[in-house]
Design a protein around this motif. Structure first.
Motif, PDB file in Angstrom:
ATOM      1  N   LEU A   1       0.832  -1.206   0.000  1.00 16.16           N
ATOM      2  CA  LEU A   1       0.000   0.000   0.000  1.00 16.16           C
ATOM      3  C   LEU A   1       0.871   1.261   0.000  1.00 16.16           C
ATOM      4  N   ALA A   2       1.925   1.234   0.808  1.00 19.25           N
ATOM      5  CA  ALA A   2       2.812   2.395   0.881  1.00 19.25           C
ATOM      6  C   ALA A   2       3.535   2.610  -0.446  1.00 19.25           C
ATOM      7  N   LEU A   3       3.969   1.526  -1.075  1.00 18.34           N
ATOM      8  CA  LEU A   3       4.651   1.653  -2.365  1.00 18.34           C
ATOM      9  C   LEU A   3       3.697   2.142  -3.444  1.00 18.34           C
ATOM     10  N   GLY A   4       2.481   1.589  -3.457  1.00 23.57           N
ATOM     11  CA  GLY A   4       1.503   2.006  -4.453  1.00 23.57           C
ATOM     12  C   GLY A   4       1.174   3.477  -4.346  1.00 23.57           C
ATOM     13  N   ALA A   5       1.109   3.981  -3.105  1.00 20.43           N
ATOM     14  CA  ALA A   5       0.787   5.391  -2.895  1.00 20.43           C
ATOM     15  C   ALA A   5       1.890   6.308  -3.423  1.00 20.43           C
ATOM     16  N   ARG A   6       3.080   5.773  -3.654  1.00 21.81           N
ATOM     17  CA  ARG A   6       4.191   6.592  -4.157  1.00 21.81           C
ATOM     18  C   ARG A   6       4.092   6.794  -5.667  1.00 21.81           C
ATOM     19  N   GLY A   7       3.274   5.984  -6.325  1.00 25.98           N
ATOM     20  CA  GLY A   7       3.081   6.173  -7.751  1.00 25.98           C
ATOM     21  C   GLY A   7       4.142   5.518  -8.597  1.00 25.98           C
TER      22      GLY A   7
ATOM     23  N   ASP B   1      -4.090  -9.120  -4.977  1.00 28.81           N
ATOM     24  CA  ASP B   1      -4.507 -10.176  -4.041  1.00 28.81           C
ATOM     25  C   ASP B   1      -5.363  -9.600  -2.916  1.00 28.81           C
ATOM     26  N   MET B   2      -5.026  -8.392  -2.455  1.00 30.65           N
ATOM     27  CA  MET B   2      -5.819  -7.753  -1.405  1.00 30.65           C
ATOM     28  C   MET B   2      -7.244  -7.487  -1.884  1.00 30.65           C
ATOM     29  N   ILE B   3      -7.384  -7.080  -3.144  1.00 35.10           N
ATOM     30  CA  ILE B   3      -8.718  -6.856  -3.703  1.00 35.10           C
ATOM     31  C   ILE B   3      -9.477  -8.167  -3.795  1.00 35.10           C
ATOM     32  N   VAL B   4      -8.811  -9.210  -4.235  1.00 33.93           N
ATOM     33  CA  VAL B   4      -9.446 -10.525  -4.337  1.00 33.93           C
ATOM     34  C   VAL B   4      -9.893 -11.016  -2.967  1.00 33.93           C
ATOM     35  N   GLU B   5      -9.027 -10.845  -1.953  1.00 35.34           N
ATOM     36  CA  GLU B   5      -9.336 -11.336  -0.612  1.00 35.34           C
ATOM     37  C   GLU B   5     -10.282 -10.415   0.146  1.00 35.34           C
ATOM     38  N   GLY B   6     -10.487  -9.199  -0.353  1.00 35.81           N
ATOM     39  CA  GLY B   6     -11.366  -8.254   0.339  1.00 35.81           C
ATOM     40  C   GLY B   6     -10.726  -7.661   1.580  1.00 35.81           C
ATOM     41  N   VAL B   7      -9.393  -7.554   1.588  1.00 35.64           N
ATOM     42  CA  VAL B   7      -8.650  -6.982   2.716  1.00 35.64           C
ATOM     43  C   VAL B   7      -8.153  -5.597   2.320  1.00 35.64           C
ATOM     44  N   ASP B   8      -8.720  -4.553   2.927  1.00 36.29           N
ATOM     45  CA  ASP B   8      -8.362  -3.178   2.547  1.00 36.29           C
ATOM     46  C   ASP B   8      -8.445  -3.014   1.038  1.00 36.29           C
ATOM     47  N   ASP B   9      -9.486  -3.605   0.425  1.00 33.17           N
ATOM     48  CA  ASP B   9      -9.577  -3.614  -1.033  1.00 33.17           C
ATOM     49  C   ASP B   9      -9.731  -2.214  -1.617  1.00 33.17           C
ATOM     50  N   ALA B  10     -10.444  -1.329  -0.910  1.00 33.80           N
ATOM     51  CA  ALA B  10     -10.603   0.035  -1.423  1.00 33.80           C
ATOM     52  C   ALA B  10      -9.261   0.753  -1.454  1.00 33.80           C
ATOM     53  N   ALA B  11      -8.464   0.600  -0.376  1.00 35.14           N
ATOM     54  CA  ALA B  11      -7.138   1.220  -0.340  1.00 35.14           C
ATOM     55  C   ALA B  11      -6.227   0.624  -1.408  1.00 35.14           C
ATOM     56  N   ALA B  12      -6.333  -0.702  -1.608  1.00 38.98           N
ATOM     57  CA  ALA B  12      -5.511  -1.354  -2.628  1.00 38.98           C
ATOM     58  C   ALA B  12      -5.890  -0.860  -4.025  1.00 38.98           C
TER      59      ALA B  12
ATOM     60  N   LEU C   1      -3.533   1.115  -6.790  1.00 40.49           N
ATOM     61  CA  LEU C   1      -3.381   0.733  -8.191  1.00 40.49           C
ATOM     62  C   LEU C   1      -3.694   1.911  -9.117  1.00 40.49           C
ATOM     63  N   THR C   2      -4.715   2.672  -8.764  1.00 45.72           N
ATOM     64  CA  THR C   2      -5.060   3.853  -9.569  1.00 45.72           C
ATOM     65  C   THR C   2      -3.918   4.860  -9.565  1.00 45.72           C
ATOM     66  N   THR C   3      -3.306   5.060  -8.402  1.00 48.21           N
ATOM     67  CA  THR C   3      -2.173   5.983  -8.318  1.00 48.21           C
ATOM     68  C   THR C   3      -1.029   5.516  -9.201  1.00 48.21           C
ATOM     69  N   LEU C   4      -0.761   4.202  -9.179  1.00 43.58           N
ATOM     70  CA  LEU C   4       0.293   3.656 -10.030  1.00 43.58           C
ATOM     71  C   LEU C   4      -0.035   3.820 -11.506  1.00 43.58           C
ATOM     72  N   ALA C   5      -1.312   3.669 -11.831  1.00 41.68           N
ATOM     73  CA  ALA C   5      -1.717   3.710 -13.233  1.00 41.68           C
ATOM     74  C   ALA C   5      -1.774   5.128 -13.787  1.00 41.68           C
TER      75      ALA C   5
ATOM     76  N   ARG D   1     -16.639  -8.841  -8.432  1.00 40.55           N
ATOM     77  CA  ARG D   1     -17.217  -7.493  -8.371  1.00 40.55           C
ATOM     78  C   ARG D   1     -16.169  -6.486  -7.883  1.00 40.55           C
ATOM     79  N   ARG D   2     -15.369  -6.872  -6.893  1.00 40.21           N
ATOM     80  CA  ARG D   2     -14.331  -5.959  -6.387  1.00 40.21           C
ATOM     81  C   ARG D   2     -13.292  -5.670  -7.463  1.00 40.21           C
ATOM     82  N   LEU D   3     -12.930  -6.688  -8.231  1.00 42.53           N
ATOM     83  CA  LEU D   3     -11.958  -6.484  -9.298  1.00 42.53           C
ATOM     84  C   LEU D   3     -12.530  -5.580 -10.396  1.00 42.53           C
ATOM     85  N   THR D   4     -13.805  -5.745 -10.661  1.00 45.03           N
ATOM     86  CA  THR D   4     -14.462  -4.880 -11.658  1.00 45.03           C
ATOM     87  C   THR D   4     -14.464  -3.436 -11.181  1.00 45.03           C
TER      88      THR D   4
END
Length: 358
Positions: A223-229, A245-256, A260-264, A304-307
């Motif tokens: 999460l910290a690395l992703g937030a760096r962009g 994997d966090m999105i798939v497992e439903g663990v902090d999926d919104a933050a994950a 990913l959006t920040t990276l993209a 649905r979370r992945l979508t």
């Protein structure tokens, strides 16, 4: 006797007064006379004193038939350890005060007060000490790191992380040791602290934490690395599998998904595209999400979370994936994809008609 033993005549008389040694008698001229046994006893006294025994304990050891050496030795070991711990603590405190480079006694007293507050049982006092650290008389970095890696109160921990982030490279170097701790709790706190540092050295440490044996720590680092962009590549792109994997497992999926959006969406150096796809990081991330969506064993909630995670990922790969998902057999997935497509179309029309700032 004093010449042969190396013990002063005054000390020999003191031993006699305490009853530790009793001369066999006196010479005609009044001098105390010692036997060979007395000499051996005096050397025994000195040997036991060298171990740290008091004269009272020496007397008990030599004269009590029921005396057990093991008990006394165990007690001496305990006392010695306590003394060493106290001396080590004092040495540490002195070094920390010296590291603060106090200009005068007023600064010394201020640093001592802050160090005492940092070790207080009161969470409020500990938090105040962290926040009170200033550039004029800063808290020693070693003390801040030690406190941050052991702090359990979230408010105090946040204040300590804030203070550490202002300490520069010295604090980061010490936190690197915390990442290698055998305690998972310490490593987790170290990752939280490192996340507050914006430089490349911190990014490298977070990347190392992606291999931590504890999954919770790997996720926090991702999460910290992703937030760096994407600027943090190659380290940040290596966090993508964990984030998905966090999105798939439903663990902090919104933050994950946000990571990913920040990276993209953040600008990436040329080398970044090579680690995802030739089209750039956004299409690479979208392709990985689509790959996960194709797994036959995936449950409906994970799909649905992945979508939903595709919503803010730009690029043609995402648009094509959403178009396919709008026809998905799972009605919830299809409706989610259709809604996201409408939002994306509306956003594109708005930007076309009024420009990016519309």
């Amino acid at each position: 006797m004093a010449r042969r033993s190396g013990i002063s005549a005054r000390m020999l008389r003191h031993y006699e007064k305490l009853g530790l040694v009793r001369p066999m008698g006196r010479t005609e001229s009044g001098y105390r006379a010692y036997s060979d046994e007395d000499i051996r006893r005096i050397f025994h006294i000195e040997s036991l004193r060298s171990l740290g025994l008091s004269l009272r304990e020496v007397g008990a050891a030599l004269d009590d038939p029921g005396f057990t050496p093991s008990e006394l030795i165990d007690d001496l070991i305990r006392r010695t350890r306590e003394r060493i711990a106290a001396e080590t603590e004092l040495l540490t405190r002195l070094r920390r005060i010296d590291a603060a480079e106090p200009a005068g006694w007023e600064d010394v007293l201020r640093v001592v007060a802050l160090l005492q507050a940092l070790g207080s049982e009161s969470a409020g006092r500990r938090q105040h000490a962290a926040l009170a650290s200033s550039e004029k008389v800063p808290l020693p970095v070693e003390a801040l790191v030690e406190a941050a890696l052991s702090e359990t109160d979230p408010n105090v921990a946040g204040a300590l992380r804030w203070a550490l982030a202002r300490s520069g490279g010295r604090g980061l170097a010490l936190l690197a040791d915390g990442l290698g701790s055998p305690s998972a709790e310490v490593r987790d706190r170290a990752v939280r602290c490192v996340s507050e540092f914006p430089d490349d050295a911190a990014t490298a440490l977070l990347h190392d934490a992606l291999d931590d044996p504890e999954i919770a720590i790997r996720r926090r680092a991702a999460l910290a690395l992703g937030a760096r962009g994407a600027q943090a590549v190659p380290e940040a792109s290596d966090a993508i599998p964990t984030l998905i994997d966090m999105i798939v497992e439903g663990v902090d999926d919104a933050a994950a998904a946000d990571a990913l959006t920040t990276l993209a969406t953040s600008p990436a150096p040329p080398a970044a595209a090579a680690r995802t796809t030739d089209s750039g990081p956004a299409d690479g991330i979208a392709a990985r999400l689509v790959e996960q969506l194709a797994r036959a064993t995936l449950d409906p909630s994970a799909r649905r979370r992945l979508t939903e995670a595709l919503a803010d990922i730009p690029g043609d790969t995402t648009s094509r994936a959403l178009a396919d998902l709008a026809r998905d057999e799972d009605r919830a997935v299809a409706l989610t994809a259709t809604y996201i497509l409408r939002l994306r179309d509306a956003r594109r029309r708005k930007e076309r008609d009024g420009g990016p700032g519309a």
